[in-house]
Design a protein around this motif. Structure first.
Motif, PDB file in Angstrom:
ATOM      1  N   ALA A  16      24.775  63.807  37.050  1.00 44.21           N
ATOM      2  CA  ALA A  16      25.309  62.453  37.235  1.00 44.21           C
ATOM      3  C   ALA A  16      25.608  62.178  38.706  1.00 44.21           C
ATOM      4  O   ALA A  16      25.257  61.116  39.237  1.00 44.21           O
ATOM      5  N   LEU A  17      26.268  63.142  39.362  1.00 40.54           N
ATOM      6  CA  LEU A  17      26.620  62.953  40.767  1.00 40.54           C
ATOM      7  C   LEU A  17      25.387  62.856  41.658  1.00 40.54           C
ATOM      8  O   LEU A  17      25.340  62.046  42.592  1.00 40.54           O
ATOM      9  N   LEU A  18      24.369  63.658  41.355  1.00 46.75           N
ATOM     10  CA  LEU A  18      23.143  63.623  42.158  1.00 46.75           C
ATOM     11  C   LEU A  18      22.399  62.308  41.976  1.00 46.75           C
ATOM     12  O   LEU A  18      21.871  61.740  42.941  1.00 46.75           O
ATOM     13  N   LEU A  19      22.368  61.789  40.739  1.00 43.57           N
ATOM     14  CA  LEU A  19      21.715  60.504  40.497  1.00 43.57           C
ATOM     15  C   LEU A  19      22.461  59.365  41.176  1.00 43.57           C
ATOM     16  O   LEU A  19      21.852  58.459  41.765  1.00 43.57           O
ATOM     17  N   ILE A  20      23.788  59.401  41.101  1.00 43.43           N
ATOM     18  CA  ILE A  20      24.592  58.375  41.777  1.00 43.43           C
ATOM     19  C   ILE A  20      24.364  58.435  43.279  1.00 43.43           C
ATOM     20  O   ILE A  20      24.171  57.406  43.937  1.00 43.43           O
ATOM     21  N   ALA A  21      24.369  59.636  43.823  1.00 39.89           N
ATOM     22  CA  ALA A  21      24.116  59.796  45.257  1.00 39.89           C
ATOM     23  C   ALA A  21      22.727  59.288  45.620  1.00 39.89           C
ATOM     24  O   ALA A  21      22.529  58.645  46.659  1.00 39.89           O
ATOM     25  N   GLY A  22      21.734  59.557  44.742  1.00 38.28           N
ATOM     26  CA  GLY A  22      20.374  59.087  45.002  1.00 38.28           C
ATOM     27  C   GLY A  22      20.274  57.582  44.998  1.00 38.28           C
ATOM     28  O   GLY A  22      19.617  56.983  45.863  1.00 38.28           O
ATOM     29  N   ALA A  26      19.400  55.149  48.174  1.00 37.85           N
ATOM     30  CA  ALA A  26      18.292  54.192  48.102  1.00 37.85           C
ATOM     31  C   ALA A  26      18.748  52.806  48.520  1.00 37.85           C
ATOM     32  O   ALA A  26      18.009  52.053  49.165  1.00 37.85           O
ATOM     33  N   LYS A  27      19.992  52.466  48.174  1.00 28.93           N
ATOM     34  CA  LYS A  27      20.551  51.160  48.538  1.00 28.93           C
ATOM     35  C   LYS A  27      20.639  51.005  50.050  1.00 28.93           C
ATOM     36  O   LYS A  27      20.347  49.941  50.602  1.00 28.93           O
ATOM     37  N   PHE A  28      21.008  52.080  50.737  1.00 27.13           N
ATOM     38  CA  PHE A  28      21.227  51.983  52.186  1.00 27.13           C
ATOM     39  C   PHE A  28      20.033  52.454  53.015  1.00 27.13           C
ATOM     40  O   PHE A  28      20.083  52.394  54.234  1.00 27.13           O
ATOM     41  N   SER A  29      18.971  52.901  52.359  1.00 24.28           N
ATOM     42  CA  SER A  29      17.828  53.420  53.119  1.00 24.28           C
ATOM     43  C   SER A  29      17.180  52.336  53.972  1.00 24.28           C
ATOM     44  O   SER A  29      16.772  52.583  55.111  1.00 24.28           O
ATOM     45  N   THR A  30      17.071  51.112  53.432  1.00 20.98           N
ATOM     46  CA  THR A  30      16.454  50.012  54.182  1.00 20.98           C
ATOM     47  C   THR A  30      17.284  49.650  55.401  1.00 20.98           C
ATOM     48  O   THR A  30      16.759  49.427  56.491  1.00 20.98           O
ATOM     49  N   ARG A  31      18.595  49.580  55.232  1.00 18.40           N
ATOM     50  CA  ARG A  31      19.483  49.241  56.352  1.00 18.40           C
ATOM     51  C   ARG A  31      19.437  50.297  57.447  1.00 18.40           C
ATOM     52  O   ARG A  31      19.510  49.988  58.636  1.00 18.40           O
ATOM     53  N   LEU A  32      19.319  51.550  57.019  1.00 14.77           N
ATOM     54  CA  LEU A  32      19.292  52.646  57.995  1.00 14.77           C
ATOM     55  C   LEU A  32      17.920  52.817  58.630  1.00 14.77           C
ATOM     56  O   LEU A  32      17.779  53.517  59.633  1.00 14.77           O
ATOM     57  N   GLY A  33      16.889  52.190  58.029  1.00 13.61           N
ATOM     58  CA  GLY A  33      15.532  52.317  58.556  1.00 13.61           C
ATOM     59  C   GLY A  33      14.920  53.675  58.280  1.00 13.61           C
ATOM     60  O   GLY A  33      13.993  54.101  58.963  1.00 13.61           O
ATOM     61  N   LEU A  39      16.168  60.637  52.370  1.00 14.34           N
ATOM     62  CA  LEU A  39      17.583  60.715  52.016  1.00 14.34           C
ATOM     63  C   LEU A  39      17.779  61.475  50.717  1.00 14.34           C
ATOM     64  O   LEU A  39      18.762  62.199  50.563  1.00 14.34           O
ATOM     65  N   PHE A  40      16.853  61.305  49.767  1.00 16.28           N
ATOM     66  CA  PHE A  40      16.950  62.062  48.517  1.00 16.28           C
ATOM     67  C   PHE A  40      16.879  63.559  48.796  1.00 16.28           C
ATOM     68  O   PHE A  40      17.647  64.352  48.234  1.00 16.28           O
ATOM     69  N   MET A  41      15.938  63.967  49.656  1.00 17.58           N
ATOM     70  CA  MET A  41      15.807  65.384  49.986  1.00 17.58           C
ATOM     71  C   MET A  41      17.045  65.892  50.712  1.00 17.58           C
ATOM     72  O   MET A  41      17.502  67.018  50.486  1.00 17.58           O
TER      73      MET A  41
END
Length: 501
Positions: A16-22, A26-33, A39-41
Motif C-alpha cells: 500500500a505504501l509503495l503504491l501510494i508513493a508511486g 507520478a503526480k509531481f513528475s511533470t512539475r519536476l521535469g 521516480l518509481f525506481m
C-alpha cells in the motif's frame, strides 16, 4: 500463527505504501521535469536495504515474473489505445526499426562493451542484446503529454510495441550460446521465424476470438467485461509462450485487433486497463528499484563505464540504427533525429538483465548494474527532454482528438442502452446547428452538454459549438448510425443531410 499474520499484514502495508508513493511521485513528475519511471525506481531504491531498509529484496526470479506480467499488461493497454488507421502507414518503418534497428543497436553497443567491460565477444553481444530495444512502458508514458506529429508518434509506439520480442530472442539466444558447447546456429534462425510468425498469427486469432466472446457474452455486471478482456491478454501471452513463440508480440497484436473493433463496454475496458497498466508500471519499476543495491550501483567504476556505454547507445548506436533502418522511408533529417533521441530504454532491458542472473552466468551482476545505470541515464537525459526536442525541431502535430467513449450506465443484460461521450471538433458538421435541426436516429437523446467546463441542459434550440462535449443516450441497435452522424465533417454536408433524411 501470529508470525504468519504479522508477515502478511506487513507485506500488504508495504504494498500500500509503495503504491501510494508511486502515485504521488507520478503526480509531481511533470512539475519536476523528471520521467515518472525514474521516480518509481528511486522509490524502490530508497525503500530497499541500502536506503531506509523497509524491504530486503534480491530475488531475480520474482522480479522477472513481476516484470514480464507487468509488460504484458502495459503492452495490452498500449495496443488497445493504438489506432490501426494511424499505425498502418508506418508499419514498414516501425517493423524495420523493431528488427534491423535492434540488430544494429545491439551490434554497435556490443562492440563497445567488449572493450569497456572487458568481456568475451559472446558476453558483449549478450549485453548489446539486453539494451538493444526501446521500452514500451517508457515510450508510451513519455509520449502521452507530447503533442507530436501523428506519423512520428505512431512509428515510435509501434516500434516499442513490437521490438521487445527481438530483444528477448537475442538475449535468450546468446545465453544459450554461452551455456552450450556446440551451439546450433541453424536452429536459432528457425526459432526466430517461428517465434515471430506464430506470435503474429496467435495474436490475430485470439484477438478475433476475444472480440466475438466479449460482444456475445451476456454478463450481469459491467465490471466483469474489463476482467474478461484482461483474461484474454494473459491467455494470449501464455498460450503463445507455451508453444515457443513470442508472447509479448502476440499480446500487442491481439490488443491492436481488440482496440480497433466495436466492443461492448469499450470505455470500461479501456479505463480499467489504463488504471491497471499504471499500477503494474509502478509495481514493476519499484520492484526493479528494490532489486538493485545503490552501494553496488554508484561505484566509480560502474558510473564511468555506464556513462560511456550510455553515451555510445544514445548518440551513436541508436542514431546509426535509425538512419540505416529508415532509408527510403520518407523521414526527413529532423524526424530521424527525433526518432533517434526518443528511443527510450526502460523496464525491458532491466528485466532482460535478470535472465543471465537466473542462468548463473559469470559477469551477470556486472551486466545488471551497468544496464540499470544505462536505463537510468536514458530515462533522465532523453525522457525529460522529449517535449523540448519536439518543439525545437518543430515536429509538433495537430491537437489530439478526444475519442468517442461509451459510458455504460447499466448492464446490457438488463437494458439495451449506452451513453456516448463525444467532443465536437472545429470541422464537425454539427457545429452551429441546433439540436432540433439535427435528425438523430431513433432511440437517441442528448442528455447533457459540457461547454467550457460548465453543464448545459440541452433543449431543442440549443446550438452545438466547437469544443462541446455531448453525452448522448442511445440504444444499441442505433449506436452505429449515431456514430456515423457524429463523425461527419463540414466537407461532408451532403452525406450528413442524406443521413438525416
Amino acid at each position: 500463527m501470529f508470525d504468519g499474520v504479522f508477515n502478511t499484514d506487513y507485506i500488504i502495508l508495504m504494498a500500500a505504501l509503495l503504491l501510494i508513493a508511486g502515485v504521488v511521485t507520478a503526480k509531481f513528475s511533470t512539475r519536476l521535469g523528471v520521467p515518472a519511471l525514474v521516480l518509481f525506481m528511486l522509490v524502490g531504491m530508497l525503500a530497499g536495504s541500502d536506503g531506509i531498509g523497509f524491504i530486503y529484496f534480491d530475488n531475480a526470479k520474482y522480479a522477472q515474473l513481476i516484470g514480464i506480467l507487468a509488460l504484458v499488461i502495459i503492452l495490452f493497454e498500449g495496443g488497445l489505445q493504438t489506432k490501426w488507421s494511424t499505425v498502418k502507414p508506418v508499419t514498414i518503418p516501425a517493423l524495420s526499426l523493431a528488427t534491423f534497428g535492434v540488430l544494429i543497436t545491439s551490434a554497435v553497443v556490443a562492440t563497445a562493451a567488449k572493450f569497456i567491460l572487458d568481456v568475451t565477444w559472446l558476453e558483449a553481444f549478450l549485453f548489446g542484446a539486453i539494451v538493444g530495444s526501446t521500452d514500451a512502458a517508457a515510450v508510451f508514458a513519455g509520449l502521452k503529454n507530447v503533442n507530436l506529429k501523428e506519423r512520428l508518434g505512431a512509428t515510435l509506439e509501434a516500434e516499442s510495441g513490437t521490438n521487445d520480442p527481438m530483444a528477448v530472442f537475442l538475449t535468450i539466444s546468446f545465453i544459450q550460446l554461452l551455456m552450450t558447447d556446440q551451439p546450433n546456429y541453424y536452429l536459432l534462425v528457425g526459432s526466430f521465424f517461428w517465434q515471430m510468425g506464430m506470435g503474429l498469427l496467435i495474436g490475430l486469432a485470439l484477438g478475433k476470438i476475444a472480440i466475438y466472446a466479449i460482444n456475445r457474452i451476456n454478463l450481469d455486471s459491467s465490471g466483469l467485461y474489463p476482467v474478461f478482456a484482461m483474461a484474454f491478454a494473459l491467455l494470449t501471452y501464455s498460450v503463445t509462450a507455451l508453444v515457443g513463440a513470442s508472447g509479448l508480440l502476440a499480446v500487442y497484436v491481439a490488443a491492436l485487433v481488440l482496440g480497433n473493433a466495436e466492443l461492448t463496454y469499450r470505455h470500461s475496458i479501456f479505463r480499467f486497463n489504463e488504471g491497471f497498466a499504471w499500477m503494474m508500471q509502478i509495481l514493476m519499476f519499484v520492484i526493479l528499484g528494490l532489486l538493485v543495491f545503490p552501494v553496488q550501483l554508484f561505484q566509480l567504476d560502474i558510473i564511468v563505464r555506464g556513462l560511456i556505454l550510455s553515451f555510445i547507445l544514445i548518440l551513436v548506436a541508436r542514431p546509426l540504427a535509425v538512419f540505416i533502418s529508415t532509408i527510403g522511408m520518407r523521414f526527413d533529417l529532423k524526424e530521424k533525429l527525433f526518432l533517434s533521441w526518443a528511443g527510450l530504454r526502460g523496464a525491458v532491458p532491466i528485466v532482460l538483465a535478470t535472465f543471465p542472473m537466473i542462468s548463473g552466468l559469470s559477469n551477470s551482476q556486472l551486466f545488471f548494474n551497468v544496464v540499470f545505470f544505462v536505463v537510468l541515464t536514458s530515462a533522465l537525459v532523453q525522457g525529460s527532454t522529449i517535449s523540448f526536442f519536439a518543439e525545437k525541431l518543430k515536429l509538433s502535430g495537430a491537437k489530439k482528438e478526444t475519442p468517442i467513449h461509451s459510458l455504460e450506465l447499466v448492464s446490457i443484460g438488463k437494458a439495451n442502452a449506452e451513453v456516448i461521450e463525444v467532443e465536437i471538433s472545429e470541422d464537425n458538421a454539427l457545429v452551429n446547428l441546433s439540436l432540433a435541426e439535427i435528425m438523430f436516429p431513433k432511440d437517441v437523446l442528448v442528455n447533457a452538454i459540457i461547454r467550457n467546463g460548465n453543464l448545459i441542459t440541452p433543449y431543442g434550440e440549443t446550438r452545438i459549438f466547437s469544443g462541446d462535449i455531448l453525452y448522448v443516450l442511445v440504444s444499441k441497435h442505433s449506436k452505429q448510425q449515431l456514430k456515423n452522424l457524429l463523425d461527419q465533417k463540414r466537407s461532408e454536408d451532403p452525406v450528413l443531410k442524406e443521413a438525416a433524411e
